[in-house]
Design a protein around this motif. Structure first.
Motif, PDB file in Angstrom:
ATOM      1  N   ALA A 209       0.828  -1.206   0.000  1.00  0.00           N
ATOM      2  CA  ALA A 209       0.000   0.000   0.000  1.00  0.00           C
ATOM      3  C   ALA A 209       0.864   1.258   0.000  1.00  0.00           C
ATOM      4  O   ALA A 209       0.599   2.220  -0.740  1.00  0.00           O
ATOM      5  CB  ALA A 209      -0.925  -0.004   1.220  1.00  0.00           C
ATOM      6  N   VAL A 210       1.906   1.277   0.825  1.00  0.00           N
ATOM      7  CA  VAL A 210       2.809   2.426   0.876  1.00  0.00           C
ATOM      8  C   VAL A 210       3.509   2.611  -0.474  1.00  0.00           C
ATOM      9  O   VAL A 210       3.648   3.745  -0.981  1.00  0.00           O
ATOM     10  CB  VAL A 210       3.839   2.267   2.008  1.00  0.00           C
ATOM     11  N   SER A 211       3.922   1.522  -1.090  1.00  0.00           N
ATOM     12  CA  SER A 211       4.630   1.586  -2.371  1.00  0.00           C
ATOM     13  C   SER A 211       3.747   2.165  -3.465  1.00  0.00           C
ATOM     14  O   SER A 211       4.169   3.036  -4.238  1.00  0.00           O
ATOM     15  CB  SER A 211       5.110   0.186  -2.778  1.00  0.00           C
ATOM     16  N   VAL A 212       2.516   1.665  -3.535  1.00  0.00           N
ATOM     17  CA  VAL A 212       1.589   2.138  -4.568  1.00  0.00           C
ATOM     18  C   VAL A 212       1.235   3.598  -4.327  1.00  0.00           C
ATOM     19  O   VAL A 212       1.216   4.409  -5.267  1.00  0.00           O
ATOM     20  CB  VAL A 212       0.314   1.273  -4.589  1.00  0.00           C
ATOM     21  N   PHE A 213       0.953   3.953  -3.092  1.00  0.00           N
ATOM     22  CA  PHE A 213       0.584   5.334  -2.781  1.00  0.00           C
ATOM     23  C   PHE A 213       1.712   6.291  -3.160  1.00  0.00           C
ATOM     24  O   PHE A 213       1.468   7.356  -3.738  1.00  0.00           O
ATOM     25  CB  PHE A 213       0.257   5.469  -1.289  1.00  0.00           C
ATOM     26  N   LYS A 214       2.939   5.909  -2.851  1.00  0.00           N
ATOM     27  CA  LYS A 214       4.089   6.759  -3.173  1.00  0.00           C
ATOM     28  C   LYS A 214       4.250   6.911  -4.683  1.00  0.00           C
ATOM     29  O   LYS A 214       4.431   8.021  -5.208  1.00  0.00           O
ATOM     30  CB  LYS A 214       5.363   6.176  -2.580  1.00  0.00           C
ATOM     31  N   ALA A 215       4.162   5.797  -5.424  1.00  0.00           N
ATOM     32  CA  ALA A 215       4.392   5.833  -6.867  1.00  0.00           C
ATOM     33  C   ALA A 215       3.309   6.595  -7.612  1.00  0.00           C
ATOM     34  O   ALA A 215       3.595   7.359  -8.542  1.00  0.00           O
ATOM     35  CB  ALA A 215       4.498   4.409  -7.410  1.00  0.00           C
ATOM     36  N   VAL A 216       2.052   6.393  -7.202  1.00  0.00           N
ATOM     37  CA  VAL A 216       0.930   6.944  -7.971  1.00  0.00           C
ATOM     38  C   VAL A 216       0.499   8.315  -7.473  1.00  0.00           C
ATOM     39  O   VAL A 216       0.309   9.243  -8.268  1.00  0.00           O
ATOM     40  CB  VAL A 216      -0.267   5.965  -7.939  1.00  0.00           C
ATOM     41  N   PHE A 238      -5.682   2.682  -7.871  1.00  0.00           N
ATOM     42  CA  PHE A 238      -6.738   2.321  -6.936  1.00  0.00           C
ATOM     43  C   PHE A 238      -6.844   0.816  -6.739  1.00  0.00           C
ATOM     44  O   PHE A 238      -7.019   0.331  -5.622  1.00  0.00           O
ATOM     45  CB  PHE A 238      -8.074   2.881  -7.436  1.00  0.00           C
ATOM     46  N   VAL A 239      -6.748   0.047  -7.823  1.00  0.00           N
ATOM     47  CA  VAL A 239      -6.942  -1.402  -7.731  1.00  0.00           C
ATOM     48  C   VAL A 239      -5.860  -2.049  -6.878  1.00  0.00           C
ATOM     49  O   VAL A 239      -6.141  -2.826  -5.961  1.00  0.00           O
ATOM     50  CB  VAL A 239      -6.974  -2.041  -9.131  1.00  0.00           C
ATOM     51  N   SER A 240      -4.601  -1.750  -7.166  1.00  0.00           N
ATOM     52  CA  SER A 240      -3.517  -2.343  -6.401  1.00  0.00           C
ATOM     53  C   SER A 240      -3.530  -1.854  -4.957  1.00  0.00           C
ATOM     54  O   SER A 240      -3.240  -2.618  -4.026  1.00  0.00           O
ATOM     55  CB  SER A 240      -2.171  -1.999  -7.047  1.00  0.00           C
ATOM     56  N   LEU A 241      -3.880  -0.581  -4.767  1.00  0.00           N
ATOM     57  CA  LEU A 241      -3.985  -0.057  -3.407  1.00  0.00           C
ATOM     58  C   LEU A 241      -5.079  -0.798  -2.648  1.00  0.00           C
ATOM     59  O   LEU A 241      -4.916  -1.160  -1.475  1.00  0.00           O
ATOM     60  CB  LEU A 241      -4.287   1.448  -3.452  1.00  0.00           C
ATOM     61  N   THR A 242      -6.210  -1.059  -3.329  1.00  0.00           N
ATOM     62  CA  THR A 242      -7.309  -1.788  -2.708  1.00  0.00           C
ATOM     63  C   THR A 242      -6.883  -3.201  -2.341  1.00  0.00           C
ATOM     64  O   THR A 242      -7.218  -3.705  -1.256  1.00  0.00           O
ATOM     65  CB  THR A 242      -8.523  -1.836  -3.660  1.00  0.00           C
ATOM     66  N   GLU A 243      -6.151  -3.877  -3.243  1.00  0.00           N
ATOM     67  CA  GLU A 243      -5.666  -5.233  -2.966  1.00  0.00           C
ATOM     68  C   GLU A 243      -4.866  -5.262  -1.668  1.00  0.00           C
ATOM     69  O   GLU A 243      -5.070  -6.125  -0.798  1.00  0.00           O
ATOM     70  CB  GLU A 243      -4.796  -5.720  -4.125  1.00  0.00           C
ATOM     71  N   ASN A 244      -3.962  -4.309  -1.518  1.00  0.00           N
ATOM     72  CA  ASN A 244      -3.109  -4.293  -0.337  1.00  0.00           C
ATOM     73  C   ASN A 244      -3.873  -3.893   0.921  1.00  0.00           C
ATOM     74  O   ASN A 244      -3.654  -4.462   1.992  1.00  0.00           O
ATOM     75  CB  ASN A 244      -1.926  -3.354  -0.578  1.00  0.00           C
ATOM     76  N   LEU A 245      -4.777  -2.937   0.779  1.00  0.00           N
ATOM     77  CA  LEU A 245      -5.569  -2.529   1.944  1.00  0.00           C
ATOM     78  C   LEU A 245      -6.520  -3.634   2.389  1.00  0.00           C
ATOM     79  O   LEU A 245      -6.810  -3.761   3.588  1.00  0.00           O
ATOM     80  CB  LEU A 245      -6.345  -1.250   1.620  1.00  0.00           C
ATOM     81  N   MET A 246      -7.002  -4.441   1.441  1.00  0.00           N
ATOM     82  CA  MET A 246      -7.835  -5.593   1.796  1.00  0.00           C
ATOM     83  C   MET A 246      -7.055  -6.574   2.659  1.00  0.00           C
ATOM     84  O   MET A 246      -7.578  -7.118   3.644  1.00  0.00           O
ATOM     85  CB  MET A 246      -8.336  -6.289   0.526  1.00  0.00           C
ATOM     86  N   MET A 247      -5.784  -6.809   2.292  1.00  0.00           N
ATOM     87  CA  MET A 247      -4.959  -7.719   3.096  1.00  0.00           C
ATOM     88  C   MET A 247      -4.733  -7.159   4.497  1.00  0.00           C
ATOM     89  O   MET A 247      -4.797  -7.894   5.490  1.00  0.00           O
ATOM     90  CB  MET A 247      -3.622  -7.967   2.391  1.00  0.00           C
TER      91      MET A 247
END
Length: 258
Positions: A209-216, A238-247
């Motif tokens: 989640a941190v990685s995706v948020f930083k990159a995007v 959003f999709v990848s962030l959602t995947e990680n936040l779901m975990m």
């Protein structure tokens, strides 16, 4: 192009419309696009003169005679239309762009895992909408997402390096990630070994989640998401962030319920 196709159709009675289709039909190979072109022509009201190219030599001779690079080839009223994609354009139908970004794989994945979760809940409890439905939806999604990554782990791990902070510092993490996600998903589905699945999902979900948020959202980079495998055209965000936040949410939930 759609107007041209409609004008062509309108200028000839439906019964008189004919098309010539030249396609490969060999003992070891039947061209799938030839079959799709034949079906599409018939569905569009054309009588099809179906010409089979029965050998490589015959196919190469046909391509040389008509100065074309591929088969099948379609001719309508004496005019060469081209291949299958050209036929779709001629008929005013959409032609998919293989390089275009699309959320369709993700929508399909989450729809199926949601239905699987409801089916499993109904089979066990007699009710399709339970707390277990939500838990299974997330764990099933984790398992399927891991499966898609593992289909071509080399391609996934390479794409993953574009944005994951830990993988950039320790390259093997890109290979480990889908195994960890799959293991956490399986354990959470079974509801066993929470001491392992909870910290595992919490760790990889938080880093992701941190990685995706930083990159995007901070660096504003336009990247492809590796979440459904390395060959996808799903935009990172959003999709990848959602995947990680779901975990992360699943890990916190299971820790709280322990």
């Amino acid at each position: 192009m759609a107007d041209t196709a409609n004008q062509t159709m309108a200028s000839h009675p439906a019964a008189a419309r004919r098309a010539e289709l030249h396609r490969m039909v060999m003992p070891g190979h039947i061209c799938p696009y030839g079959l799709k072109a034949k079906y599409l022509l018939r569905r569009s009201g054309y009588e099809v003169d179906d010409h089979w190219l029965r050998s490589r030599e015959e196919t190469e001779a046909f391509k040389a005679a008509h100065d074309v690079a591929t088969t099948p080839q379609i001719f309508i009223e004496g005019r060469r239309i081209g291949g299958y994609d050209d036929l779709r354009r001629f008929l005013g139908l959409r032609v998919a762009d293989p390089k275009a970004s699309s959320y369709r794989p993700v929508i399909a994945l989450f729809t199926i895992t949601a239905l699987m979760a409801m089916a499993a809940s109904y089979a066990v409890t007699g009710d399709a909408l339970t707390i277990r439905t939500g838990e299974w939806f997330i764990s099933f999604s984790m398992c399927v997402l891991a499966l898609l990554k593992l289909q071509n782990i080399e391609t996934f791990s390479t794409m993953f390096l574009n944005y994951d902070l830990l993988a950039r510092r320790w390259v093997p993490y890109g290979t480990i990630y889908p195994f960890a996600e799959g293991a956490a998903g399986v354990l959470m589905t079974a509801g066993v070994l929470n001491w392992l699945s909870v910290p595992l999902a919490l760790f990889i979900g938080t880093v992701g989640a941190v990685s995706v948020f930083k990159a995007v959202y901070i660096e504003k980079r336009e990247l492809k998401c590796a979440c459904v495998g390395g060959s996808s055209n799903v935009p990172l965000g959003f999709v990848s962030l959602t995947e990680n936040l779901m975990m992360v949410a699943m890990a916190v939930w299971m820790a709280a319920m322990a």
